[in-house]
Design a protein around this motif. Structure first.
Motif, mmCIF file in Angstrom:
data_model
loop_
_atom_site.group_PDB
_atom_site.id
_atom_site.type_symbol
_atom_site.label_atom_id
_atom_site.label_comp_id
_atom_site.label_asym_id
_atom_site.label_seq_id
_atom_site.Cartn_x
_atom_site.Cartn_y
_atom_site.Cartn_z
ATOM 1 N N LEU A 26 0.827 -1.208 0.000
ATOM 2 C CA LEU A 26 0.000 0.000 0.000
ATOM 3 C C LEU A 26 0.867 1.266 0.000
ATOM 4 C CD1 LEU A 26 -2.810 -1.018 2.518
ATOM 5 C CD2 LEU A 26 -2.993 -0.754 0.030
ATOM 6 N N VAL A 27 1.944 1.245 0.746
ATOM 7 C CA VAL A 27 2.859 2.385 0.781
ATOM 8 C C VAL A 27 3.481 2.604 -0.597
ATOM 9 C CG1 VAL A 27 5.067 3.201 1.738
ATOM 10 C CG2 VAL A 27 3.311 2.256 3.254
ATOM 11 N N LEU A 28 3.846 1.526 -1.276
ATOM 12 C CA LEU A 28 4.404 1.658 -2.626
ATOM 13 C C LEU A 28 3.406 2.305 -3.583
ATOM 14 C CD1 LEU A 28 6.401 -1.622 -3.348
ATOM 15 C CD2 LEU A 28 7.245 0.714 -3.434
ATOM 16 N N LEU A 45 5.388 0.992 -12.714
ATOM 17 C CA LEU A 45 6.435 0.274 -11.982
ATOM 18 C C LEU A 45 6.100 0.151 -10.495
ATOM 19 C CD1 LEU A 45 9.692 1.633 -13.646
ATOM 20 C CD2 LEU A 45 8.668 -0.633 -13.892
ATOM 21 N N ALA A 46 5.608 1.219 -9.905
ATOM 22 C CA ALA A 46 5.202 1.165 -8.490
ATOM 23 C C ALA A 46 4.058 0.181 -8.319
ATOM 24 C CB ALA A 46 4.793 2.551 -8.001
ATOM 25 N N GLY A 47 3.122 0.177 -9.249
ATOM 26 C CA GLY A 47 1.995 -0.751 -9.184
ATOM 27 C C GLY A 47 2.426 -2.200 -9.330
ATOM 28 N N LEU A 48 3.357 -2.465 -10.232
ATOM 29 C CA LEU A 48 3.861 -3.828 -10.406
ATOM 30 C C LEU A 48 4.619 -4.311 -9.169
ATOM 31 C CD1 LEU A 48 5.077 -3.751 -14.122
ATOM 32 C CD2 LEU A 48 3.113 -4.993 -13.185
ATOM 33 N N ALA A 49 5.451 -3.433 -8.622
ATOM 34 C CA ALA A 49 6.189 -3.796 -7.413
ATOM 35 C C ALA A 49 5.225 -4.041 -6.249
ATOM 36 C CB ALA A 49 7.193 -2.703 -7.054
#
Length: 145
Positions: A26-28, A45-49
């Motif tokens: 969630l923080v990502l 990229l943030a969503g994939l990570a």
């Protein structure tokens, strides 16, 4: 189970670990939204990570028990959340591998079943790998004994 067999014992991920992974996911997402500034690549990229981290956390919730033992053998996690039963005759070796890198020592429990090798770290077991290896060896001796 044999009448003389030791009671079944199991090792699982610490309860706080899946929660920490889901919170980090969630923080990502939040950081991706905050700092992407309209850049879709950073957001993706943030969503994939975050999705990978959330999947890892869900696995810990769905299959928290990584290793179980009784007099007949061990049950190990296999794949995302599957289980595999290894009777004692199939287990060729139980050992702890220690590696030191940059001043840090990492221990990994290895269960060698001939055609497959099952590896468990401290956070898979919520116990020191050496302690778990000793419990497995004792259960094996009691079961085959």
């Amino acid at each position: 189970m044999h009448p003389q067999s030791t009671p079944a014992r199991q090792w699982r991920v610490p309860a706080v670990l899946p929660v920490a992974k889901l919170v980090a996911a969630l923080v990502l997402v939040a950081l991706g939204l905050l700092f992407a500034g309209g850049d879709r690549v950073q957001l993706v990229l943030a969503g994939l990570a975050a999705a990978a981290l959330a999947g890892w956390g869900v696995r810990d919730l769905v299959a928290p028990v990584r290793l179980a033992v009784d007099a007949e053998g061990v049950t190990v996690i296999q794949g995302f959340a599957g289980r595999r039963r290894l009777p004692w005759p199939a287990v060729e070796a139980i050992r702890v591998e220690r590696r030191t890198r940059r001043g840090l020592t990492a221990e990994t429990l290895e269960i060698d079943a001939g055609e497959s090798l099952h590896l468990f770290g401290r956070y898979d077991l919520d116990a020191p790998p050496e302690e778990v290896a000793e419990a497995l060896r004792a259960a094996r001796a009691a079961g085959t004994g």
